[in-house]
Design an enzyme around this catalytic site. Structure first.
Site, PDB file in Angstrom:
ATOM      1  N   CYS A 230       0.819  -1.216   0.000  1.00 43.35           N
ATOM      2  CA  CYS A 230       0.000   0.000   0.000  1.00 43.35           C
ATOM      3  C   CYS A 230       0.844   1.253   0.000  1.00 43.35           C
ATOM      4  O   CYS A 230       1.829   1.330   0.733  1.00 43.35           O
ATOM      5  CB  CYS A 230      -0.854   0.083   1.263  1.00 43.35           C
ATOM      6  SG  CYS A 230      -1.979  -1.258   1.438  1.00 43.35           S
TER       7      CYS A 230
ATOM      8  N   HIS B 287      13.993  -9.141  17.288  1.00 46.27           N
ATOM      9  CA  HIS B 287      14.417  -9.849  16.074  1.00 46.27           C
ATOM     10  C   HIS B 287      15.797 -10.461  16.302  1.00 46.27           C
ATOM     11  O   HIS B 287      16.529 -10.037  17.195  1.00 46.27           O
ATOM     12  CB  HIS B 287      14.448  -8.863  14.902  1.00 46.27           C
ATOM     13  CG  HIS B 287      13.088  -8.582  14.349  1.00 46.27           C
ATOM     14  ND1 HIS B 287      12.572  -9.248  13.265  1.00 46.27           N
ATOM     15  CD2 HIS B 287      12.131  -7.717  14.754  1.00 46.27           C
ATOM     16  CE1 HIS B 287      11.356  -8.808  13.011  1.00 46.27           C
ATOM     17  NE2 HIS B 287      11.061  -7.873  13.910  1.00 46.27           N
TER      18      HIS B 287
ATOM     19  N   ARG C 248     -12.416   0.515  -6.250  1.00 41.84           N
ATOM     20  CA  ARG C 248     -11.891   0.310  -4.891  1.00 41.84           C
ATOM     21  C   ARG C 248     -11.116   1.554  -4.454  1.00 41.84           C
ATOM     22  O   ARG C 248     -11.010   1.859  -3.282  1.00 41.84           O
ATOM     23  CB  ARG C 248     -10.986  -0.928  -4.841  1.00 41.84           C
ATOM     24  CG  ARG C 248     -10.640  -1.331  -3.415  1.00 41.84           C
ATOM     25  CD  ARG C 248      -9.852  -2.639  -3.314  1.00 41.84           C
ATOM     26  NE  ARG C 248      -9.890  -3.131  -1.944  1.00 41.84           N
ATOM     27  CZ  ARG C 248      -9.042  -2.735  -0.982  1.00 41.84           C
ATOM     28  NH1 ARG C 248      -8.106  -1.852  -1.242  1.00 41.84           N
ATOM     29  NH2 ARG C 248      -9.169  -3.209   0.245  1.00 41.84           N
TER      30      ARG C 248
HETATM   31  P1  XMP Z   1      -0.619  -7.285   3.305  1.00 41.38           P
HETATM   32  O1  XMP Z   1       0.199  -6.423   4.222  1.00 41.38           O
HETATM   33  O2  XMP Z   1      -1.117  -8.509   3.966  1.00 41.38           O
HETATM   34  O3  XMP Z   1      -1.891  -6.388   2.925  1.00 41.38           O
HETATM   35  O4  XMP Z   1       0.137  -7.567   2.039  1.00 41.38           O
HETATM   36  C1  XMP Z   1      -2.967  -6.855   2.152  1.00 41.38           C
HETATM   37  C2  XMP Z   1      -4.089  -5.835   2.154  1.00 41.38           C
HETATM   38  O5  XMP Z   1      -3.662  -4.596   1.585  1.00 41.38           O
HETATM   39  C3  XMP Z   1      -4.795  -3.898   1.029  1.00 41.38           C
HETATM   40  N1  XMP Z   1      -4.451  -3.487  -0.314  1.00 41.38           N
HETATM   41  C4  XMP Z   1      -4.050  -2.258  -0.665  1.00 41.38           C
HETATM   42  N2  XMP Z   1      -3.984  -1.108   0.042  1.00 41.38           N
HETATM   43  N3  XMP Z   1      -3.193   0.015  -1.873  1.00 41.38           N
HETATM   44  C5  XMP Z   1      -3.558   0.032  -0.572  1.00 41.38           C
HETATM   45  O6  XMP Z   1      -3.503   1.100   0.055  1.00 41.38           O
HETATM   46  C6  XMP Z   1      -3.237  -1.101  -2.650  1.00 41.38           C
HETATM   47  O7  XMP Z   1      -2.889  -1.069  -3.833  1.00 41.38           O
HETATM   48  C7  XMP Z   1      -3.704  -2.282  -2.022  1.00 41.38           C
HETATM   49  N4  XMP Z   1      -3.933  -3.528  -2.484  1.00 41.38           N
HETATM   50  C8  XMP Z   1      -4.390  -4.245  -1.407  1.00 41.38           C
HETATM   51  C9  XMP Z   1      -5.961  -4.847   1.084  1.00 41.38           C
HETATM   52  O8  XMP Z   1      -6.785  -4.474   2.155  1.00 41.38           O
HETATM   53  C10 XMP Z   1      -5.289  -6.198   1.308  1.00 41.38           C
HETATM   54  O9  XMP Z   1      -6.134  -7.133   1.924  1.00 41.38           O
END
Ligand code: XMP
Length: 503
Positions: A315, A487, A416
């Site tokens: 993100c 860690h 989204r």
């Molecule tokens: P992790 O940290 O597990 O996060 O890889 C997965 C979650 O991130 C969200 N998600 C995004 N959030 N931009 C964002 O700000 C993106 O492009 C994006 N793609 C996914 C989503 O909630 C996912 O479950």
């Protein structure tokens, strides 16, 4: 506390996973006493509180099947057409069931070429052959193709090669034990089930029976079928998408945007929970990161609330917009609205190690959604990429250029990030990045490490069940010096660990 009108103009301090640890607690548990069952929604509990993210590099049918078999849930992404997403639901619902209640059938006049296509499309090898009234007239399998040269498949009809009636069949209401007896006695691969008029109502396969014994924790619906979730939005044809997914048998709809505290999405949740055609499906609203945001979904009738604005590994929302709440605080704040209403909370994004699952549960979550921790699994979409002799899989944000632009294929999920009406790629403002993660092998081994870690969390804190962990778990805030201490330090790692890849 009220985040929306803090007395101090800078609000209060937000904390995330690395800012806290759980205190050890007295324990007289045997590892086998520990039970990780937790609530996903008002009506659904899971044996393991893990969800795979609704992302196009994480969850399609293969991943959803693997997740449900382990006892979690996969949420199918929505960056594909309504028909394709509904077909993915269908694939999951037809897999590993005690009884397939709506088997794919074929007509006697279909050609062997059509039979072969259908077998590939649904990844199944045998079909009941039915007449126009759905009455069973034979069975046909891939094996029956073998005796006809491929050149003749286009002109040969199914009824020329099928095994015709009389067949061994069972009644629609057959018990598991009776079905096992029939399969054994007649050495059958498949047992069609029929109603008193001879119409096909179900199909039992030996393979499915064996599989259902192998996955004792699997997440199943009332009919013994694997459970599956699917993401929807609020824009354009989202209502048609929701109803098509319900029609295909989806168990959980996730009304999902990067910022869930918007009227149209909240209205979508309310409509889904009140319309007679949709109100029986479980609906999750997301994503929010404040108490007020969670309250809006609770008031709209959501069956669970998903939390996370910007914690995800891919993100960039927080840096592009300057908006977000550190995840431990976001989960805690959302739980203040959800707990009194009995609505479960899902902590979505930002988990890097198994230890953060327990932290999320103590902060107020009931389950966690994982993207990067699952993206390297064998079952995720996309091929392996070889870089310098090491294997990787692609992982990208749903708000990345790759997922939102027309590069490759049409994007269905720009809403989204509230950019549905942006038609030109150079006008897109991405909120995520594109990258890759190390290949980790099958989900079963990855889930084993994650749930093994949670078991240890529960043992160290003396919690036999998730509700006990949530009620009795206590945090201690830590400094950056103690994070370094937590860690591995001052040693060069020489052997890769299955559950630790670095800071
Ligand atoms: P992790 O940290 O597990 O996060 O890889 C997965 C979650 O991130 C969200 N998600 C995004 N959030 N931009 C964002 O700000 C993106 O492009 C994006 N793609 C996914 C989503 O909630 C996912 O479950």
């Amino acid at each position: 506390t009220d985040q929306t009108s803090p007395a101090d103009p800078f609000g209060f301090l937000g904390l995330t996973y690395d800012d806290v640890l759980l205190l050890p607690g007295y324990s007289d548990l045997a590892p086998s006493d520990i039970d990780t069952t937790s609530r996903l929604t008002r009506e659904i509990s899971l044996k393991i509180p893990l969800l795979s993210a609704a992302m196009d590099t994480v969850t399609e049918s293969a991943m959803a099947i693997a997740m449900a078999r382990q006892g979690g849930l996969g949420v199918l992404h929505r960056n594909l057409s309504i028909e394709d997403q509904a077909q993915q639901v269908d694939l999951v619902k037809r897999t590993q069931t005690g009884i397939i209640t709506n088997p794919v059938t074929i007509g006697p006049d279909a050609t062997l070429e059509e039979l072969d296509t259908l077998a590939g499309q649904f990844r199944i090898s045998g079909f009941p052959v039915v007449d126009l009234e759905n009455k069973l007239i034979g069975m046909v399998t891939n094996r029956d193709l073998r005796f006809t040269p491929v050149a003749e498949w286009a002109t040969t009809k199914v009824d020329e090669v099928m095994t015709p009636q009389p067949l061994i069949t069972g009644p629609s209401t057959i018990s598991r034990d009776d079905a096992t007896l029939l399969l054994r006695k007649h050495k059958l691969e498949r047992l069609p089930l029929i109603d008193p008029d001879g119409r096909i109502t179900g199909l039992i396969t030996v393979k499915d029976f064996v599989k259902s014994e192998q996955f004792p924790d699997s997440s199943k619906d009332g009919q013994g079928r694997l459970m599956v979730g699917a993401a929807i939005g609020y824009f354009g044809d989202s209502w048609q998408r929701a109803t098509a997914l319900i029609e295909a048998g989806v168990d959980v709809l996730v009304a999902d945007t990067a910022h869930g505290n918007v009227r149209m999405l909240i209205d979508m949740v309310r409509r889904l929970k009140t319309d007679p055609a949709t109100k029986d499906v479980q609906v999750i609203g997301g994503n929010v990161a404040t108490r007020q945001g969670a309250q809006a979904f609770v008031d709209a009738g959501a069956d669970a609330v998903k939390v996370g604005v910007g914690p995800g590994s891919i993100c960039t929302t927080r840096v592009v917009t300057g908006v977000g709440v550190p995840q431990i605080t976001a989960v805690y704040e959302a739980s203040l609205a959800c707990k009194p209403a009995g609505v479960p909370v899902i902590a979505d994004g930002g988990l890097k190690h198994s230890g953060e699952i327990g932290k999320a549960l103590v902060a107020g979550a009931d389950s966690v959604m994982l993207g990067s921790l699952f993206a390297g699994c064998e079952e995720t979409p996309g091929d392996l990429v070889l870089v310098n002799g090491k294997q990787f899989k692609t992982y990208r944000g749903m708000g990345s250029m790759g997922a939102m632009s027309s590069r490759g294929k049409k994007s269905y999920s720009k809403d989204r990030y509230f950019q549905a009406e942006v038609t030109s790629d150079d006008k897109i403002v991405p909120e995520g990045i594109e990258g890759q993660v190390a290949y980790k092998g099958p989900l079963s081994t990855v889930a084993h490490q994650l749930i093994g870690g949670l078991h240890q969390t529960m043992f160290y804190t003396g919690a036999r069940t998730v509700p006990e962990l949530q009620a009795n778990g206590r945090f201690i805030r830590i400094t950056s010096a103690s994070l370094k201490e937590s860690h591995p330090h001052d040693v060069q790692m020489t052997v890769e660990s299955p559950n630790y890849s670095g800071f």
